[in-house]
Scaffold this motif. Structure first.
Motif, PDB file in Angstrom:
ATOM      1  N   ALA A 297       0.808  -1.212   0.000  1.00  0.00           N
ATOM      2  CA  ALA A 297       0.000   0.000   0.000  1.00  0.00           C
ATOM      3  C   ALA A 297       0.851   1.276   0.000  1.00  0.00           C
ATOM      4  CB  ALA A 297      -0.935  -0.005   1.206  1.00  0.00           C
ATOM      5  N   LEU A 298       2.160   1.135   0.132  1.00  0.00           N
ATOM      6  CA  LEU A 298       3.051   2.296   0.176  1.00  0.00           C
ATOM      7  C   LEU A 298       3.515   2.678  -1.223  1.00  0.00           C
ATOM      8  CD1 LEU A 298       5.329   1.198   3.157  1.00  0.00           C
ATOM      9  CD2 LEU A 298       3.484   2.894   3.213  1.00  0.00           C
ATOM     10  N   PRO A 299       3.860   3.935  -1.439  1.00  0.00           N
ATOM     11  CA  PRO A 299       4.471   4.325  -2.711  1.00  0.00           C
ATOM     12  C   PRO A 299       5.787   3.563  -2.916  1.00  0.00           C
ATOM     13  CG  PRO A 299       3.892   6.264  -1.398  1.00  0.00           C
ATOM     14  CD  PRO A 299       3.693   5.062  -0.526  1.00  0.00           C
ATOM     15  N   GLU A 300       6.150   3.322  -4.157  1.00  0.00           N
ATOM     16  CA  GLU A 300       7.334   2.522  -4.486  1.00  0.00           C
ATOM     17  C   GLU A 300       8.594   3.032  -3.795  1.00  0.00           C
ATOM     18  OE1 GLU A 300       9.971  -0.180  -5.567  1.00  0.00           O
ATOM     19  OE2 GLU A 300       7.821  -0.385  -5.898  1.00  0.00           O
ATOM     20  N   GLU A 301       8.804   4.338  -3.783  1.00  0.00           N
ATOM     21  CA  GLU A 301      10.014   4.893  -3.163  1.00  0.00           C
ATOM     22  C   GLU A 301      10.064   4.561  -1.669  1.00  0.00           C
ATOM     23  OE1 GLU A 301      11.662   9.251  -1.986  1.00  0.00           O
ATOM     24  OE2 GLU A 301      10.959   9.031  -4.057  1.00  0.00           O
ATOM     25  N   ALA A 302       8.955   4.733  -0.992  1.00  0.00           N
ATOM     26  CA  ALA A 302       8.890   4.416   0.441  1.00  0.00           C
ATOM     27  C   ALA A 302       9.066   2.922   0.661  1.00  0.00           C
ATOM     28  CB  ALA A 302       7.569   4.881   1.037  1.00  0.00           C
ATOM     29  N   ARG A 303       8.469   2.124  -0.185  1.00  0.00           N
ATOM     30  CA  ARG A 303       8.582   0.666  -0.065  1.00  0.00           C
ATOM     31  C   ARG A 303      10.042   0.232  -0.182  1.00  0.00           C
ATOM     32  NH1 ARG A 303       4.280  -0.891  -3.131  1.00  0.00           N
ATOM     33  NH2 ARG A 303       5.455  -0.582  -5.034  1.00  0.00           N
ATOM     34  N   ALA A 304      10.755   0.790  -1.152  1.00  0.00           N
ATOM     35  CA  ALA A 304      12.166   0.429  -1.354  1.00  0.00           C
ATOM     36  C   ALA A 304      13.032   0.914  -0.181  1.00  0.00           C
ATOM     37  CB  ALA A 304      12.672   1.018  -2.664  1.00  0.00           C
ATOM     38  N   ARG A 305      12.813   2.150   0.254  1.00  0.00           N
ATOM     39  CA  ARG A 305      13.601   2.716   1.352  1.00  0.00           C
ATOM     40  C   ARG A 305      13.381   1.938   2.644  1.00  0.00           C
ATOM     41  NH1 ARG A 305      11.996   5.902   5.152  1.00  0.00           N
ATOM     42  NH2 ARG A 305      10.101   6.547   4.074  1.00  0.00           N
ATOM     43  N   LEU A 306      12.124   1.685   2.984  1.00  0.00           N
ATOM     44  CA  LEU A 306      11.823   0.954   4.213  1.00  0.00           C
ATOM     45  C   LEU A 306      12.259  -0.500   4.116  1.00  0.00           C
ATOM     46  CD1 LEU A 306       8.334   2.467   5.074  1.00  0.00           C
ATOM     47  CD2 LEU A 306      10.505   2.860   6.266  1.00  0.00           C
ATOM     48  N   GLY A 307      12.118  -1.094   2.942  1.00  0.00           N
ATOM     49  CA  GLY A 307      12.562  -2.480   2.766  1.00  0.00           C
ATOM     50  C   GLY A 307      14.045  -2.638   3.064  1.00  0.00           C
ATOM     51  N   ALA A 308      14.856  -1.708   2.561  1.00  0.00           N
ATOM     52  CA  ALA A 308      16.304  -1.762   2.806  1.00  0.00           C
ATOM     53  C   ALA A 308      16.612  -1.506   4.281  1.00  0.00           C
ATOM     54  CB  ALA A 308      17.016  -0.737   1.923  1.00  0.00           C
ATOM     55  N   LYS A 309      15.915  -0.554   4.882  1.00  0.00           N
ATOM     56  CA  LYS A 309      16.118  -0.232   6.290  1.00  0.00           C
ATOM     57  C   LYS A 309      15.782  -1.431   7.174  1.00  0.00           C
ATOM     58  CE  LYS A 309      13.894   2.712   9.770  1.00  0.00           C
ATOM     59  NZ  LYS A 309      12.961   3.833   9.981  1.00  0.00           N
ATOM     60  N   TYR A 310      14.645  -2.066   6.914  1.00  0.00           N
ATOM     61  CA  TYR A 310      14.228  -3.199   7.740  1.00  0.00           C
ATOM     62  C   TYR A 310      15.125  -4.418   7.515  1.00  0.00           C
ATOM     63  CZ  TYR A 310       9.962  -0.482   8.611  1.00  0.00           C
ATOM     64  OH  TYR A 310       9.069   0.489   8.975  1.00  0.00           O
ATOM     65  N   ARG A 311      15.589  -4.620   6.305  1.00  0.00           N
ATOM     66  CA  ARG A 311      16.480  -5.750   6.023  1.00  0.00           C
ATOM     67  C   ARG A 311      17.803  -5.586   6.770  1.00  0.00           C
ATOM     68  NH1 ARG A 311      18.576 -10.140   6.219  1.00  0.00           N
ATOM     69  NH2 ARG A 311      19.725 -11.053   4.515  1.00  0.00           N
ATOM     70  N   ALA A 312      18.360  -4.380   6.742  1.00  0.00           N
ATOM     71  CA  ALA A 312      19.618  -4.118   7.458  1.00  0.00           C
ATOM     72  C   ALA A 312      19.425  -4.325   8.963  1.00  0.00           C
ATOM     73  CB  ALA A 312      20.102  -2.698   7.171  1.00  0.00           C
ATOM     74  N   ALA A 313      18.293  -3.908   9.488  1.00  0.00           N
ATOM     75  CA  ALA A 313      18.016  -4.111  10.916  1.00  0.00           C
ATOM     76  C   ALA A 313      17.909  -5.596  11.243  1.00  0.00           C
ATOM     77  CB  ALA A 313      16.727  -3.387  11.311  1.00  0.00           C
ATOM     78  N   ARG A 314      17.261  -6.361  10.361  1.00  0.00           N
ATOM     79  CA  ARG A 314      17.129  -7.806  10.613  1.00  0.00           C
ATOM     80  C   ARG A 314      18.482  -8.485  10.717  1.00  0.00           C
ATOM     81  NH1 ARG A 314      12.711  -7.141   7.137  1.00  0.00           N
ATOM     82  NH2 ARG A 314      13.774  -7.984   5.295  1.00  0.00           N
ATOM     83  N   GLU A 315      19.433  -8.078   9.910  1.00  0.00           N
ATOM     84  CA  GLU A 315      20.763  -8.686   9.976  1.00  0.00           C
ATOM     85  C   GLU A 315      21.352  -8.563  11.378  1.00  0.00           C
ATOM     86  OE1 GLU A 315      23.394  -7.294   6.905  1.00  0.00           O
ATOM     87  OE2 GLU A 315      21.914  -7.688   5.329  1.00  0.00           O
ATOM     88  N   VAL A 316      21.190  -7.424  11.991  1.00  0.00           N
ATOM     89  CA  VAL A 316      21.722  -7.176  13.335  1.00  0.00           C
ATOM     90  C   VAL A 316      20.873  -7.905  14.382  1.00  0.00           C
ATOM     91  CG1 VAL A 316      22.197  -5.396  15.072  1.00  0.00           C
ATOM     92  CG2 VAL A 316      22.711  -4.955  12.651  1.00  0.00           C
ATOM     93  N   LEU A 317      19.572  -7.738  14.290  1.00  0.00           N
ATOM     94  CA  LEU A 317      18.673  -8.308  15.295  1.00  0.00           C
ATOM     95  C   LEU A 317      18.700  -9.827  15.294  1.00  0.00           C
ATOM     96  CD1 LEU A 317      15.686  -5.874  14.699  1.00  0.00           C
ATOM     97  CD2 LEU A 317      17.221  -5.883  16.689  1.00  0.00           C
ATOM     98  N   TRP A 318      18.618 -10.429  14.130  1.00  0.00           N
ATOM     99  CA  TRP A 318      18.587 -11.889  14.053  1.00  0.00           C
ATOM    100  C   TRP A 318      19.865 -12.517  14.582  1.00  0.00           C
ATOM    101  CZ3 TRP A 318      16.250 -13.069   8.535  1.00  0.00           C
ATOM    102  CH2 TRP A 318      14.905 -12.657   8.503  1.00  0.00           C
TER     103      TRP A 318
END
Length: 172
Positions: A120-141
């Motif tokens: 439901a997010l605009p493509e730019e927001a989807r890409a930015r948040l996707g990268a942010k959340y993926r980087a966080a998962r690497e640390v958290l996991w």
């Protein structure tokens, strides 16, 4: 305030009228995060329900304590709350030093990363948040046992289980 039901009512009242980035009542997000923490007991479920209260409402940590929320639960909420001037990456590294806060943040990240929410997010927001959340998962996991990560993902966002398996294979 000693029960999950009481804390759920508090979270519902605190987030009343709020909607998330895709227009869904905000309380649904915190309930989804809390659901992912059920395997870890009521304290973490309560923290999941309240994880955004201090950050996104007028409530303070002191007010949560005064309302009877257990001090250790409020401590977890404080651990995952944004602090002014602290970059997101630094916040994630700080959270990763606390197992229980890490589990709360993993559940939050997993729900925020659901494809149905991102769609439901605009493509730019989807890409930015996707990268942010993926980087966080690497640390958290990396900060907690894989079985615990799997337990959360199975409930909150099973689509991330493939990423977890890929991550595990890459680190082997």
């Amino acid at each position: 305030m000693r029960t999950v039901e009481e804390v759920d009512a508090l979270a519902s009242a605190a987030h009343a009228g709020q909607v998330d980035k895709v227009g869904v009542p905000y309380v649904e997000h915190v309930r989804a995060v809390a659901a992912g923490l059920v395997p870890f007991g009521d304290r973490l479920v309560m923290a999941g329900l309240l994880h955004d209260v201090v950050e996104d409402t007028a409530w303070t940590a002191e007010e949560l304590r005064a309302a009877g929320v257990p001090d250790d639960v409020v401590g977890l909420v404080e651990a995952v709350t944004n602090q002014p001037g602290v970059p997101y990456e630094e916040k994630i590294r700080r959270i990763a030093g606390n197992r229980e806060a890490t589990l709360v943040k993993i559940a939050d990240n997993a729900h925020n990363s659901r494809a149905d929410r991102a769609a439901a997010l605009p493509e730019e927001a989807r890409a930015r948040l996707g990268a942010k959340y993926r980087a966080a998962r690497e640390v958290l996991w990396a900060a907690v046992d894989r079985a615990d990560v799997e337990a959360v993902l199975t409930i909150v966002n099973p689509a991330l289980l493939d990423e977890l398996r890929e991550d595990r294979a890459a680190s082997s």
